[in-house]
Motif scaffolding. Structure first.
Motif, PDB file in Angstrom:
ATOM      1  N   LEU A 199       0.836  -1.202   0.000  1.00 13.34           N
ATOM      2  CA  LEU A 199       0.000   0.000   0.000  1.00 13.34           C
ATOM      3  C   LEU A 199       0.869   1.250   0.000  1.00 13.34           C
ATOM      4  N   ARG A 200       1.941   1.238   0.788  1.00 19.23           N
ATOM      5  CA  ARG A 200       2.841   2.391   0.842  1.00 19.23           C
ATOM      6  C   ARG A 200       3.418   2.695  -0.539  1.00 19.23           C
ATOM      7  N   ARG A 201       3.727   1.657  -1.308  1.00 15.71           N
ATOM      8  CA  ARG A 201       4.232   1.872  -2.673  1.00 15.71           C
ATOM      9  C   ARG A 201       3.173   2.507  -3.569  1.00 15.71           C
ATOM     10  N   LEU A 202       1.926   2.079  -3.402  1.00 15.17           N
ATOM     11  CA  LEU A 202       0.845   2.669  -4.203  1.00 15.17           C
ATOM     12  C   LEU A 202       0.658   4.142  -3.859  1.00 15.17           C
ATOM     13  N   VAL A 203       0.655   4.449  -2.569  1.00 13.93           N
ATOM     14  CA  VAL A 203       0.517   5.850  -2.139  1.00 13.93           C
ATOM     15  C   VAL A 203       1.679   6.678  -2.677  1.00 13.93           C
ATOM     16  N   GLY A 204       2.869   6.147  -2.572  1.00 11.46           N
ATOM     17  CA  GLY A 204       4.039   6.852  -3.078  1.00 11.46           C
ATOM     18  C   GLY A 204       3.961   7.103  -4.574  1.00 11.46           C
ATOM     19  N   ALA A 205       3.431   6.129  -5.317  1.00  4.39           N
ATOM     20  CA  ALA A 205       3.300   6.281  -6.774  1.00  4.39           C
ATOM     21  C   ALA A 205       2.329   7.403  -7.122  1.00  4.39           C
ATOM     22  N   VAL A 206       1.220   7.483  -6.388  1.00  5.68           N
ATOM     23  CA  VAL A 206       0.258   8.552  -6.630  1.00  5.68           C
ATOM     24  C   VAL A 206       0.888   9.912  -6.351  1.00  5.68           C
ATOM     25  N   LEU A 207       1.520  10.046  -5.198  1.00  3.11           N
ATOM     26  CA  LEU A 207       2.099  11.338  -4.824  1.00  3.11           C
ATOM     27  C   LEU A 207       3.223  11.748  -5.768  1.00  3.11           C
ATOM     28  N   THR A 233      -0.033   6.671   4.736  1.00  5.37           N
ATOM     29  CA  THR A 233      -0.214   5.220   4.881  1.00  5.37           C
ATOM     30  C   THR A 233      -0.404   4.846   6.348  1.00  5.37           C
ATOM     31  N   ALA A 234       0.454   5.396   7.209  1.00  5.61           N
ATOM     32  CA  ALA A 234       0.349   5.090   8.640  1.00  5.61           C
ATOM     33  C   ALA A 234      -0.966   5.591   9.215  1.00  5.61           C
ATOM     34  N   LEU A 235      -1.377   6.771   8.766  1.00  5.95           N
ATOM     35  CA  LEU A 235      -2.603   7.361   9.309  1.00  5.95           C
ATOM     36  C   LEU A 235      -3.818   6.514   8.976  1.00  5.95           C
ATOM     37  N   VAL A 236      -3.927   6.075   7.725  1.00  8.96           N
ATOM     38  CA  VAL A 236      -5.112   5.308   7.354  1.00  8.96           C
ATOM     39  C   VAL A 236      -5.061   3.886   7.926  1.00  8.96           C
ATOM     40  N   LEU A 237      -3.878   3.310   8.011  1.00 13.02           N
ATOM     41  CA  LEU A 237      -3.798   1.928   8.509  1.00 13.02           C
ATOM     42  C   LEU A 237      -3.874   1.845  10.018  1.00 13.02           C
ATOM     43  N   ASP A 238      -3.208   2.716  10.697  1.00 11.63           N
ATOM     44  CA  ASP A 238      -3.223   2.639  12.154  1.00 11.63           C
ATOM     45  C   ASP A 238      -4.527   3.172  12.730  1.00 11.63           C
ATOM     46  N   GLY A 239      -5.227   3.961  11.946  1.00 11.20           N
ATOM     47  CA  GLY A 239      -6.515   4.465  12.402  1.00 11.20           C
ATOM     48  C   GLY A 239      -7.673   3.574  12.010  1.00 11.20           C
ATOM     49  N   VAL A 240      -7.436   2.653  11.087  1.00 11.62           N
ATOM     50  CA  VAL A 240      -8.527   1.830  10.573  1.00 11.62           C
ATOM     51  C   VAL A 240      -9.055   0.861  11.629  1.00 11.62           C
ATOM     52  N   GLN A 241      -8.238   0.549  12.638  1.00 14.94           N
ATOM     53  CA  GLN A 241      -8.716  -0.351  13.691  1.00 14.94           C
ATOM     54  C   GLN A 241      -9.926   0.246  14.410  1.00 14.94           C
TER      55      GLN A 241
END
Length: 200
Positions: A88-96, A185-193
């Motif tokens: 996921l981090r790679r996908l986010v990085g590609a978009v940015l 990435t951290a914000l969406v994943l660590d907050g998704v719980q």
């Protein structure tokens, strides 16, 4: 018999799109004129009309070109062999990274898509859906407990963080694009719980 394209046709077309995106982003879809776009591009109106029959065709091609580039970058970055979080981090990085120097294209996408005729709008939405599905699939792998009702809101929340970054992000500032990819990435994943717990 149709005249063959000049060798530099695509280069000129890209230059016109970049100039048009600049004018449309600054002036708005309604106020921008073909004369302004031709002037910005350094071409005659006749040559501009040789490439594009009107402003609507320009708006569509700016958005389509921008999204196809984004779709290709995300597809290339996607690596199923990675841990889902790293994927996921790679996908986010590609978009940015694709958004680098593309603010005007992005603004035209946001403001111009609603002005398109239905068939063109559907073509644009099809590319957008393809990109979104790729992110949703990886988010589901990262957080299998995220139910279907919450998958799309979480996915689109991540896109919200990426799509509006142009409003505040400055290259050369204290946060790099790579830094922000880590943050988002951290914000969406660590907050998704919290989203998962709320849905139970």
């Amino acid at each position: 018999m149709a005249r063959p394209r000049a060798a530099d046709f695509e280069d000129k077309q890209r230059a016109i799109l970049t100039s048009a995106a600049s004018v449309l982003a600054e002036q708005g879809m309604d106020k921008a004129s073909m004369a302004q776009i031709a002037s910005q591009a350094g071409v005659s109106k006749a040559l501009l009309y040789h490439y594009y029959p009107g402003k609507d065709a320009l708006i569509f091609d700016i958005i389509r070109t921008h999204l196809e580039k984004l779709d290709a970058a995300v597809a290339e970055a996607d690596d199923p062999s990675l841990d889902p979080r790293a994927r996921l981090r790679r996908l986010v990085g590609a978009v940015l990274e694709t958004y680098r120097d593309a603010d005007n294209y992005h603004k035209v996408q946001l403001n111009g898509t609603p002005t398109l005729p239905t068939d063109q709008k559907e073509e644009i939405h099809a590319i957008e859906r393809r990109i979104v599905r790729r992110f949703s699939a990886v988010l589901r792998l990262v957080s299998p407990g995220l139910d279907a009702a919450h998958l799309m809101p979480v996915t689109m929340s991540l896109f919200g963080m990426m799509n509006w970054v142009y409003m505040w992000f400055k290259d050369g500032g204290p946060v790099s694009r790579a830094d922000y990819a880590d943050i988002a990435t951290a914000l969406v994943l660590d907050g998704v719980q919290g989203v998962i717990a709320r849905g139970r």
